[in-house]
Design a protein around this motif. Structure first.
Motif, PDB file in Angstrom:
ATOM      1  N   PRO A   1      -6.514  12.127   2.957  1.00 20.07           N
ATOM      2  CA  PRO A   1      -5.724  10.904   2.795  1.00 20.07           C
ATOM      3  C   PRO A   1      -6.486   9.818   2.030  1.00 20.07           C
ATOM      4  CG  PRO A   1      -6.612  11.019   5.026  1.00 20.07           C
ATOM      5  CD  PRO A   1      -7.032  12.287   4.331  1.00 20.07           C
ATOM      6  N   PHE A   2      -5.828   9.208   1.053  1.00 15.35           N
ATOM      7  CA  PHE A   2      -6.338   8.070   0.299  1.00 15.35           C
ATOM      8  C   PHE A   2      -5.314   6.952   0.408  1.00 15.35           C
ATOM      9  CE2 PHE A   2      -8.654  11.557  -1.339  1.00 15.35           C
ATOM     10  CZ  PHE A   2      -9.753  11.103  -2.056  1.00 15.35           C
ATOM     11  N   LEU A   3      -5.783   5.712   0.344  1.00 23.77           N
ATOM     12  CA  LEU A   3      -4.863   4.579   0.384  1.00 23.77           C
ATOM     13  C   LEU A   3      -4.827   3.923  -0.997  1.00 23.77           C
ATOM     14  CD1 LEU A   3      -3.014   3.077   2.383  1.00 23.77           C
ATOM     15  CD2 LEU A   3      -4.865   1.426   2.698  1.00 23.77           C
ATOM     16  N   LEU A   4      -3.624   3.801  -1.541  1.00 27.30           N
ATOM     17  CA  LEU A   4      -3.433   3.209  -2.860  1.00 27.30           C
ATOM     18  C   LEU A   4      -2.992   1.754  -2.692  1.00 27.30           C
ATOM     19  CD1 LEU A   4      -3.422   3.875  -5.898  1.00 27.30           C
ATOM     20  CD2 LEU A   4      -1.030   4.563  -5.658  1.00 27.30           C
ATOM     21  N   LEU A   5      -3.768   0.829  -3.240  1.00 29.08           N
ATOM     22  CA  LEU A   5      -3.475  -0.594  -3.112  1.00 29.08           C
ATOM     23  C   LEU A   5      -2.580  -1.054  -4.262  1.00 29.08           C
ATOM     24  CD1 LEU A   5      -7.061  -1.937  -2.240  1.00 29.08           C
ATOM     25  CD2 LEU A   5      -5.353  -0.912  -0.715  1.00 29.08           C
TER      26      LEU A   5
ATOM     27  N   VAL B   1       0.849  -1.195   0.000  1.00 31.66           N
ATOM     28  CA  VAL B   1       0.000   0.000   0.000  1.00 31.66           C
ATOM     29  C   VAL B   1       0.881   1.239   0.000  1.00 31.66           C
ATOM     30  CG1 VAL B   1      -1.921  -1.117   1.200  1.00 31.66           C
ATOM     31  CG2 VAL B   1      -0.145   0.042   2.532  1.00 31.66           C
ATOM     32  N   LEU B   2       0.314   2.337  -0.471  1.00 31.45           N
ATOM     33  CA  LEU B   2       0.963   3.639  -0.385  1.00 31.45           C
ATOM     34  C   LEU B   2      -0.064   4.644   0.103  1.00 31.45           C
ATOM     35  CD1 LEU B   2       3.088   3.970  -3.665  1.00 31.45           C
ATOM     36  CD2 LEU B   2       3.965   3.839  -1.329  1.00 31.45           C
ATOM     37  N   GLY B   3       0.365   5.521   0.984  1.00 32.06           N
ATOM     38  CA  GLY B   3      -0.508   6.605   1.409  1.00 32.06           C
ATOM     39  C   GLY B   3      -0.332   7.793   0.486  1.00 32.06           C
ATOM     40  N   ILE B   4      -1.424   8.308  -0.074  1.00 28.60           N
ATOM     41  CA  ILE B   4      -1.354   9.487  -0.935  1.00 28.60           C
ATOM     42  C   ILE B   4      -2.339  10.526  -0.424  1.00 28.60           C
ATOM     43  CG2 ILE B   4      -0.652   8.121  -2.932  1.00 28.60           C
ATOM     44  CD1 ILE B   4      -3.500   8.448  -4.038  1.00 28.60           C
ATOM     45  N   TYR B   5      -2.170  11.762  -0.924  1.00 25.14           N
ATOM     46  CA  TYR B   5      -3.023  12.860  -0.484  1.00 25.14           C
ATOM     47  C   TYR B   5      -3.589  13.596  -1.688  1.00 25.14           C
ATOM     48  CZ  TYR B   5      -0.759  12.128   4.035  1.00 25.14           C
ATOM     49  OH  TYR B   5      -0.288  11.570   5.193  1.00 25.14           O
TER      50      TYR B   5
END
Length: 502
Positions: free
Chosen positions: A86-90, A77-81
């Motif tokens: 905040p959104f979580l990228l799988l 996962v990566l945390g993005i903004y």
């Protein structure tokens, strides 16, 4: 004077203090993922990871796809903004499968929500509606897209392809052998005619200049003005804010399509004629005893036709345009596809079974959809706190998660030499090697696209109609770009190739 000077100093200090508080607040917001042990990527202090989108430098789909590509081998996962949100990228197929399929009950809803629209047409369809209404609606609409119904639609699809070919032939009447064709316009008219029949129960011929009203109204729906682009940006990334700026799914064409729909429904009810299309099914649902789960009446009925029209139209335009563009770049692949088309047409004629037997053509379309997925961002939102299995990471209720197909489909971990157009990835021998949840042009899990088979069929028939009679080549003055103004993947206006009459 001293009093005025003191007042100015006080105002200045208040501004400085307010600015400092605001700065610290924003900085704190941008530590959300860090505080939860999730790796993030460098981001702009105000725009987050969306700077290139805000500046209209790149398609949103490819901006987020690039973020996927910047993850390391071990980043599931990566945390993005997006701004401060905040959104979580799988990035892991195992985790994607867990969230889309196994733990669907934690993530049954899209983040792109019914709350984005003020009108019921935009908020009452399979794409936007939330559970449990979604589950009930899906169950009721699934029979509309059965194999039998899709097969029944073939004859009209083929008739539309013949009208398209007649139009193309007219472009070569002056004896010119090679001509530059705006293929997006051709694909748009073709798909408009098919989907209008299935979704609204009306037959139109967008290739006839005397019958363009329906086509023009449909074009207004997908027209991108600065205000419309802003509305859709909010709908996808800040849906709760979108409600305050209005927005109707069909835009200025709403009343026109509402009238077309009800004229068709009333006519069908009076004549009692059955065509096996969506109108028939909606009429049956309208006349059934209504339960509490979902009311099939008013604009809730129009909504079902509207979303199918928009989604079915746009996805096939993408598939047709970019398939022809890639075949123009790779003449040997085009030659192989054309040879199969001629062979199967000779064997079966132009019928449903013959089209489905064209395995290589379907491989070509699959490879196009890998590189150009029409709905490039799969989104879900947690309806309750969710702990990612095997980790200490908790996805809090209300947190949106994204899967960037433009990153996942081009990830070399799962698709070797990912930028190479290679239909053999989807051959009978190789397709079993494609890891589940690394190729999902129509989504996966319970919310997978309901009209996949019909969409592929209408795209295939268009490609057959063109490739059997024309050789496709590149226009050297044109680069096949996507429209950076749209969240969904879309060819730019004027998308063109050269056609040479065989």
């Amino acid at each position: 004077m001293a009093v005025l000077y003191s007042f100015i100093i006080d105002i200045f200090l208040m501004i400085v203090i307010f600015g400092a508080i605001l700065f610290l607040y924003i900085k704190y917001k941008f530590t959300y993922w860090q505080r939860r042990g999730v790796r993030t990527l460098p981001s702009h202090w105000f725009f987050g990871n969306m700077k290139d989108i805000i500046k209209f430098q790149k398609s949103p789909a490819f901006v987020i796809g690039d973020l996927h590509q910047k993850g390391s081998e071990d980043d599931d996962v990566l945390g993005i903004y997006i701004f401060h949100k905040p959104f979580l990228l799988l990035r892991s197929p195992e985790l994607i499968k867990q969230i889309l399929i196994k733990d669907f009950n934690y993530f049954p809803d899209r983040y792109f929500t019914a709350q984005s629209f003020k009108d019921q047409i935009g908020s009452s369809n399979l794409f936007t509606i939330h559970n449990p209404e979604w589950k009930y609606l899906r169950t009721k609409l699934t029979p509309v897209f059965s194999t039998g119904k899709v097969k029944k639609a073939f004859n009209f699809i083929n008739e539309t392809a013949e009208a398209m070919n007649k139009y193309l032939e007219e472009q070569f009447l002056n004896g010119t052998k090679t001509k530059t064709i705006v293929i997006k316009d051709i694909a748009t008219k073709y798909t408009t005619d098919i989907i209008s029949s299935i979704a609204f129960g009306v037959q139109v011929n967008s290739f006839d200049p005397a019958q363009v009203q329906f086509f023009e109204k449909a074009e207004k729906v997908s027209e991108v003005t600065p205000w419309r682009a802003f509305q859709f940006f909010l709908m996808f990334f800040f849906p709760r804010l979108a409600l305050y700026v209005g927005g109707q799914m069909l835009g200025t064409s709403t009343n026109y399509f509402r009238k077309v729909f009800w004229d068709s429904m009333d006519s069908r009810e009076m004549s009692n004629v059955k065509r096996g299309d969506l109108i028939d099914s909606l009429l049956d649902l309208k006349n059934q005893k209504q339960g509490d789960e979902f009311k099939f009446d008013g604009d809730a009925l129009v909504s079902q036709s509207a979303i199918f029209f928009i989604a079915g139209r746009e996805s096939s335009i993408v598939t047709i345009c970019f398939t022809l563009y890639e075949l123009a770049k790779y003449p040997e692949i085009q030659k192989k596809a054309r040879a199969e088309i001629h062979e199967k047409l000779k064997e079966h004629g132009m019928n449903y079974e013959g089209v489905l037997s064209m395995k290589y053509l379907y491989q070509v379309m699959s490879e196009t959809l890998r590189l150009y997925p029409p709905a490039p961002l799969l989104d879900r939102v947690a309806v309750t706190d969710y702990k990612i299995p095997g980790t200490n990471i908790v996805i809090e209720k209300g947190t949106p998660v994204y899967i960037a197909l433009t990153g996942l489909h081009r990830d070399s971990r799962f698709h070797p030499d990912p930028l190479c157009f290679n239909p053999d990835r989807f051959s009978d021998e190789n397709k079993e090697n494609v890891t589940q949840c690394t190729y999902m042009p129509f989504g996966d899990g319970p919310r997978v696209c309901i009209g996949t088979r019909l969409g592929l069929l209408q795209s295939a028939v268009a490609l057959i109609a063109i490739l059997k009679d024309y050789e496709v080549s590149l226009d050297p003055t044109f680069k096949g770009d996507v429209d950076i103004r749209k969240v969904f993947l879309s060819p730019v206006d004027g998308f063109r190739v050269n056609l040479t009459k065989l």
